[in-house]
Write an enzyme that holds these catalytic residues in place. Structure first.
Site, PDB file in Angstrom:
ATOM      1  N   GLU A 152       0.814  -1.210   0.000  1.00 57.29           N
ATOM      2  CA  GLU A 152       0.000   0.000   0.000  1.00 57.29           C
ATOM      3  C   GLU A 152       0.853   1.267   0.000  1.00 57.29           C
ATOM      4  OE1 GLU A 152      -3.194  -1.956   3.101  1.00 57.29           O
ATOM      5  OE2 GLU A 152      -2.091  -0.155   3.638  1.00 57.29           O
ATOM      6  N   CYS A 192       3.160   8.235   2.094  1.00 55.03           N
ATOM      7  CA  CYS A 192       3.474   7.214   3.094  1.00 55.03           C
ATOM      8  C   CYS A 192       3.763   5.922   2.342  1.00 55.03           C
ATOM      9  CB  CYS A 192       2.281   7.062   4.031  1.00 55.03           C
ATOM     10  SG  CYS A 192       2.494   5.745   5.234  1.00 55.03           S
ATOM     11  N   CYS A 238       4.680  -7.855   7.421  1.00 56.63           N
ATOM     12  CA  CYS A 238       5.654  -7.549   8.475  1.00 56.63           C
ATOM     13  C   CYS A 238       5.755  -8.761   9.390  1.00 56.63           C
ATOM     14  CB  CYS A 238       5.220  -6.327   9.277  1.00 56.63           C
ATOM     15  SG  CYS A 238       6.414  -5.856  10.559  1.00 56.63           S
ATOM     16  N   CYS A 276       2.867  -6.930  15.765  1.00 60.47           N
ATOM     17  CA  CYS A 276       2.180  -6.090  16.758  1.00 60.47           C
ATOM     18  C   CYS A 276       0.700  -6.464  16.695  1.00 60.47           C
ATOM     19  CB  CYS A 276       2.402  -4.611  16.454  1.00 60.47           C
ATOM     20  SG  CYS A 276       4.150  -4.170  16.447  1.00 60.47           S
ATOM     21  N   CYS A 292      -2.059  -4.439  14.704  1.00 63.57           N
ATOM     22  CA  CYS A 292      -1.694  -3.946  13.375  1.00 63.57           C
ATOM     23  C   CYS A 292      -2.088  -4.965  12.301  1.00 63.57           C
ATOM     24  CB  CYS A 292      -0.190  -3.675  13.339  1.00 63.57           C
ATOM     25  SG  CYS A 292       0.441  -3.354  11.683  1.00 63.57           S
ATOM     26  N   CYS A 323      -2.362   1.624   8.571  1.00 62.48           N
ATOM     27  CA  CYS A 323      -1.351   0.638   8.215  1.00 62.48           C
ATOM     28  C   CYS A 323      -1.944  -0.730   7.849  1.00 62.48           C
ATOM     29  CB  CYS A 323      -0.441   0.501   9.435  1.00 62.48           C
ATOM     30  SG  CYS A 323       0.961  -0.541   9.204  1.00 62.48           S
TER      31      CYS A 323
END
Ligand code: SAH
Ligand code: SF4
Length: 369
Positions: A102, A115, A122, A126, A129, A344
């Site tokens: 993205e 951004c 990832c 977390c 997220c 995110c």
């Protein structure tokens, strides 16, 4: 934005991609095509300094331009593009062929910020997220990061003034590509280091590497908790590098360049939003002195695999006021673009619910959608 939205089929790789090619590559390519040497400089200018895609350029001869378009493939194909906020926020989901990433462009009267994602997914997990919930597919290469900026530039009327490395992934866990992208955003796109921000979860070896580069890039550190017990739960990588180490690395980074660090804190109702936790956060940051006085509060954006929600506005205000009373500068990130899932990893989640990494066709070549 280019009028064409077509996605062409795979092309065999014939050299570097459009935003992976350096000046020497452009010299070699234009020479191989029999063009005079000055065309290489002109091509570089078209790629990096004009605000339209190579396909729409009118300065190069049409036949040469067509050849260059074919030999300098793009690496990102648009999957979806969404616009909101009266056209001021635009979000892309791109396919790299083997993964989706993205990019968000946010425009205001004085700035246009892009951004960028640095990884497809990832690995750091977390809990709140969306990107972390899906796991890591792979690191992005520098040209894939740079292309996100340039494709966003082509879509926006304003010149891109800021780039924030706050999209999908942990930029400092993909150091080589992040470093190269930071270097080329300065040397090729002409953005000053101060307008480049790297957001890290607290990847300490990467923070040390960042401290060693000569550019005064802005550092943002995502904390989300004032103590290790809570941070261990929300940010599993805290077990590897606890708060003490993260803050020491942030301090070192800030000191070597004389630049302040921003601390990001995602607010989750009933978990980390008590005014007492705000005061504990202020005590934690006190040793950084003036270099660590800015906290950016991010109200939680809901994600599929996390049951939390953002605090209601009065509670958020109480938390912010408690920090301000301790002498901190507090900003609250507008949930701009929430209606297009501009947090995110969320657009990807909406299009592809979390699950095994998606594998699509390889080597798609496309123009701005
Ligand atoms: N990996 C880096 C950069 C990408 S995440 C980092 O963690 O800093 C960018 C920011 O978005 C981080 O501060 C992250 O905590 C925050 N974020 C992630 N998911 C979120 C969510 N669902 N709601 C609010 N903020 C979120
Ligand atoms: Fe990765 Fe950052 Fe999401 Fe954590 S918040 S999982 S580090 S992208």
């Amino acid at each position: 934005m280019s009028a064409a939205g077509s996605v062409r089929g795979p092309r065999p790789a014939v050299g570097p991609s459009r935003y992976g090619a350096g000046r020497d590559d452009l010299v070699a390519l234009t020479a191989a095509l029999g063009a005079p040497r000055y065309r290489a400089a002109q091509l570089w200018d078209v790629l990096w300094r004009r605000r339209r895609p190579l396909e729409d350029d009118t300065t190069l001869p049409a036949a040469l331009r067509a050849e260059l378009v074919a030999r300098l493939p793009l690496r990102l194909a648009p999957v979806t593009v969404r616009t909101t906020d009266a056209g001021r926020t635009r979000k892309w989901l791109w396919s790299t062929g083997d993964a989706d990433v993205e990019t968000v462009l946010m425009c205001s009267t004085r700035r246009a910020s892009v951004c960028v994602s640095t990884q497809a997914g990832c690995a750091l997990g977390c809990t709140f997220c969306a990107t972390g919930q899906g796991g890591l597919v792979r690191n992005l290469a520098a040209d894939e990061i740079l292309e996100q900026v340039m494709r966003a530039q082509h879509a926006g009327a304003q010149r891109v003034t800021h780039v924030v490395f706050m999209g999908m992934g942990e930029p400092l866990a993909n150091w080589a590509a992040t470093r190269e992208a930071l270097a080329r955003l300065q040397s090729d796109l002409g953005i000053s280091a101060r307008r480049l921000t790297v957001s890290t979860v607290g990847w300490v070896p990467g923070m040390r590497r960042l401290a060693a580069v000569p550019w005064p890039v802005t550092l943002a550190v995502s904390l989300h908790a004032p103590d290790d017990a809570l941070r261990d739960e929300l940010v599993p990588v805290n077990r590897r590098w606890p708060l003490r180490e993260v803050l020491a690395a942030a301090h070192a980074c800030a000191q070597t360049r004389g630049r302040r660090v921003t601390f990001e804190y995602t607010l989750i109702a009933g978990t980390n939003d008590h005014p007492g936790q705000a005061r504990a956060l202020a005590r934690l940051l006190a040793p950084l002195g003036p270099l660590g006085r800015h906290v950016n509060l991010i109200p939680l954006n809901p994600t599929p695999a996390f049951p939390g929600r953002a605090p209601d506005p009065p509670r958020l205000q109480r938390f912010a006021a408690a920090l301000a009373d301790e002498g901190l500068r507090v900003t609250v990130r507008r949930t701009r673009g929430a209606d297009i899932d501009a947090a995110c990893g969320q657009l990807r989640t909406r299009v592809h619910p979390p699950g095994p990494a998606r594998r699509a066709g390889v080597g798609k070549n496309a123009r701005d959608g």
